[in-house]
Each structure stands twice: as C-alpha cells, then as structure tokens.
Design a protein around this motif. Structure first.
Motif, PDB file in Angstrom:
ATOM      1  N   MET A   1       0.847  -1.176   0.000  1.00 61.55           N
ATOM      2  CA  MET A   1       0.000   0.000   0.000  1.00 61.55           C
ATOM      3  C   MET A   1       0.894   1.241   0.000  1.00 61.55           C
ATOM      4  SD  MET A   1      -3.102   0.870   2.550  1.00 61.55           S
ATOM      5  CE  MET A   1      -4.316  -0.010   1.635  1.00 61.55           C
ATOM      6  N   TYR A   2       0.602   2.195  -0.850  1.00 60.05           N
ATOM      7  CA  TYR A   2       1.401   3.412  -0.979  1.00 60.05           C
ATOM      8  C   TYR A   2       1.025   4.398   0.114  1.00 60.05           C
ATOM      9  CZ  TYR A   2       3.558   7.496  -3.079  1.00 60.05           C
ATOM     10  OH  TYR A   2       4.321   8.608  -3.295  1.00 60.05           O
ATOM     11  N   ASN A   3       2.020   4.859   0.878  1.00 54.74           N
ATOM     12  CA  ASN A   3       1.750   5.766   1.988  1.00 54.74           C
ATOM     13  C   ASN A   3       2.143   7.204   1.696  1.00 54.74           C
ATOM     14  OD1 ASN A   3       4.498   5.595   2.074  1.00 54.74           O
ATOM     15  ND2 ASN A   3       4.621   4.630   4.073  1.00 54.74           N
ATOM     16  N   GLY A   4       2.582   7.510   0.490  1.00 58.50           N
ATOM     17  CA  GLY A   4       2.919   8.878   0.120  1.00 58.50           C
ATOM     18  C   GLY A   4       4.342   9.294   0.456  1.00 58.50           C
ATOM     19  N   LYS A   5       5.078   8.473   1.182  1.00 59.47           N
ATOM     20  CA  LYS A   5       6.462   8.798   1.520  1.00 59.47           C
ATOM     21  C   LYS A   5       7.387   8.312   0.427  1.00 59.47           C
ATOM     22  CE  LYS A   5       6.901   6.767   5.527  1.00 59.47           C
ATOM     23  NZ  LYS A   5       7.436   6.376   6.839  1.00 59.47           N
ATOM     24  N   ARG A   6       8.463   9.070   0.208  1.00 59.74           N
ATOM     25  CA  ARG A   6       9.482   8.679  -0.761  1.00 59.74           C
ATOM     26  C   ARG A   6      10.832   8.694  -0.067  1.00 59.74           C
ATOM     27  NH1 ARG A   6       8.558   8.937  -6.365  1.00 59.74           N
ATOM     28  NH2 ARG A   6      10.786   9.228  -6.550  1.00 59.74           N
ATOM     29  N   LEU A   7      11.653   7.730  -0.389  1.00 64.75           N
ATOM     30  CA  LEU A   7      13.005   7.672   0.140  1.00 64.75           C
ATOM     31  C   LEU A   7      13.877   8.582  -0.711  1.00 64.75           C
ATOM     32  CD1 LEU A   7      15.106   6.501   2.046  1.00 64.75           C
ATOM     33  CD2 LEU A   7      15.346   4.581   0.483  1.00 64.75           C
ATOM     34  N   THR A   8      14.387   9.651  -0.105  1.00 62.81           N
ATOM     35  CA  THR A   8      15.262  10.589  -0.793  1.00 62.81           C
ATOM     36  C   THR A   8      16.460  10.911   0.087  1.00 62.81           C
ATOM     37  OG1 THR A   8      14.060  12.496   0.087  1.00 62.81           O
ATOM     38  CG2 THR A   8      13.378  11.696  -2.075  1.00 62.81           C
ATOM     39  N   LEU A   9      17.487  11.462  -0.518  1.00 63.86           N
ATOM     40  CA  LEU A   9      18.633  11.933   0.256  1.00 63.86           C
ATOM     41  C   LEU A   9      18.187  13.105   1.108  1.00 63.86           C
ATOM     42  CD1 LEU A   9      21.387  11.842  -2.510  1.00 63.86           C
ATOM     43  CD2 LEU A   9      20.994  10.163  -0.716  1.00 63.86           C
ATOM     44  N   CYS A  16      26.687  12.465   2.607  1.00 63.67           N
ATOM     45  CA  CYS A  16      25.870  12.576   1.393  1.00 63.67           C
ATOM     46  C   CYS A  16      24.370  12.593   1.664  1.00 63.67           C
ATOM     47  CB  CYS A  16      26.198  11.424   0.443  1.00 63.67           C
ATOM     48  SG  CYS A  16      27.896  11.423  -0.101  1.00 63.67           S
ATOM     49  N   GLY A  17      23.943  12.330   2.876  1.00 64.26           N
ATOM     50  CA  GLY A  17      22.524  12.357   3.216  1.00 64.26           C
ATOM     51  C   GLY A  17      21.826  11.014   3.184  1.00 64.26           C
ATOM     52  N   VAL A  18      22.585   9.931   3.063  1.00 65.62           N
ATOM     53  CA  VAL A  18      21.973   8.598   2.991  1.00 65.62           C
ATOM     54  C   VAL A  18      21.355   8.218   4.344  1.00 65.62           C
ATOM     55  CG1 VAL A  18      22.398   6.143   2.632  1.00 65.62           C
ATOM     56  CG2 VAL A  18      23.454   7.819   1.124  1.00 65.62           C
ATOM     57  N   CYS A  19      22.116   8.312   5.407  1.00 62.95           N
ATOM     58  CA  CYS A  19      21.596   7.932   6.732  1.00 62.95           C
ATOM     59  C   CYS A  19      20.462   8.861   7.163  1.00 62.95           C
ATOM     60  CB  CYS A  19      22.720   7.956   7.772  1.00 62.95           C
ATOM     61  SG  CYS A  19      23.936   6.649   7.554  1.00 62.95           S
ATOM     62  N   GLY A  20      20.586  10.157   6.869  1.00 61.05           N
ATOM     63  CA  GLY A  20      19.519  11.100   7.187  1.00 61.05           C
ATOM     64  C   GLY A  20      18.250  10.794   6.416  1.00 61.05           C
ATOM     65  N   GLY A  21      18.397  10.414   5.151  1.00 58.32           N
ATOM     66  CA  GLY A  21      17.235  10.055   4.335  1.00 58.32           C
ATOM     67  C   GLY A  21      16.549   8.801   4.834  1.00 58.32           C
ATOM     68  N   LEU A  22      17.343   7.808   5.225  1.00 59.88           N
ATOM     69  CA  LEU A  22      16.764   6.589   5.788  1.00 59.88           C
ATOM     70  C   LEU A  22      16.040   6.891   7.097  1.00 59.88           C
ATOM     71  CD1 LEU A  22      19.674   4.077   5.104  1.00 59.88           C
ATOM     72  CD2 LEU A  22      17.423   4.080   4.027  1.00 59.88           C
ATOM     73  N   ALA A  23      16.626   7.764   7.917  1.00 56.24           N
ATOM     74  CA  ALA A  23      15.996   8.132   9.186  1.00 56.24           C
ATOM     75  C   ALA A  23      14.676   8.860   8.948  1.00 56.24           C
ATOM     76  CB  ALA A  23      16.946   9.010  10.000  1.00 56.24           C
ATOM     77  N   GLU A  24      14.641   9.771   7.990  1.00 56.18           N
ATOM     78  CA  GLU A  24      13.393  10.485   7.681  1.00 56.18           C
ATOM     79  C   GLU A  24      12.325   9.517   7.180  1.00 56.18           C
ATOM     80  OE1 GLU A  24      14.332  13.513   4.844  1.00 56.18           O
ATOM     81  OE2 GLU A  24      15.456  14.707   6.290  1.00 56.18           O
ATOM     82  N   TYR A  25      12.714   8.603   6.325  1.00 53.70           N
ATOM     83  CA  TYR A  25      11.753   7.664   5.748  1.00 53.70           C
ATOM     84  C   TYR A  25      11.134   6.757   6.806  1.00 53.70           C
ATOM     85  CZ  TYR A  25       9.720   4.228   2.605  1.00 53.70           C
ATOM     86  OH  TYR A  25       8.844   3.394   1.957  1.00 53.70           O
ATOM     87  N   PHE A  26      11.965   6.256   7.730  1.00 55.34           N
ATOM     88  CA  PHE A  26      11.469   5.339   8.749  1.00 55.34           C
ATOM     89  C   PHE A  26      11.041   6.031  10.036  1.00 55.34           C
ATOM     90  CE2 PHE A  26      14.133   2.424   6.175  1.00 55.34           C
ATOM     91  CZ  PHE A  26      13.125   1.533   5.813  1.00 55.34           C
ATOM     92  N   GLY A  27      11.167   7.355  10.110  1.00 56.32           N
ATOM     93  CA  GLY A  27      10.727   8.100  11.283  1.00 56.32           C
ATOM     94  C   GLY A  27      11.625   7.900  12.491  1.00 56.32           C
TER      95      GLY A  27
END
Length: 65
Positions: A1-9, A16-27
């Motif tokens: 089911m699509y929740n509207g969130k996208r994994l981005t940097l 480079c923003g990889v860990c920050g992006g993963l943290a934002e995506y998973f809350g």
C-alpha cells in the motif's frame, strides 16, 4: 500500500545524506541511524562503505524528482 512517503537523500547530512534520508523515511532519529551504520560497518569488515556508495547512487535527491 502506498503511503505517500518517498526515500530521498536528506538535507540533514553529514556526508551525502543517505543515513539522514533513511531516518526520515522510517521516522527515526538520524543520530541513531548513523551510529547503527558505523557499528555495522566496523563489525562487517567495512563492507558498509560499499553499501553507502551504492545507496548514494540509487536514492534520488529531493531536488531531482
């Protein structure tokens, strides 16, 4: 089911923003994700470095969407 969130940097970046992006995506807290990443990298003979580079190439930037 699509929740509207996208994994981005993330703009909350140390490299480079990889860990920050993963943290934002998973809350999660970005600091905890960074600590977990460093520990996993050290205990897996630094193979996490290769994974980080691959994720940097795969995960799109917020501004390139």
């Amino acid at each position: 089911m699509y929740n509207g969130k996208r994994l981005t940097l993330s703009d909350d970046r140390m490299l480079c923003g990889v860990c920050g992006g993963l943290a934002e995506y998973f809350g999660l807290d970005p600091t905890l994700v960074r600590i977990a990443y460093v520990l996993l990298t050290v205990f897996t003979a630094f193979s996490g470095t290769i994974v980080y580079i691959i994720l940097y190439w795969i995960i799109p930037s917020k501004y390139k969407l």
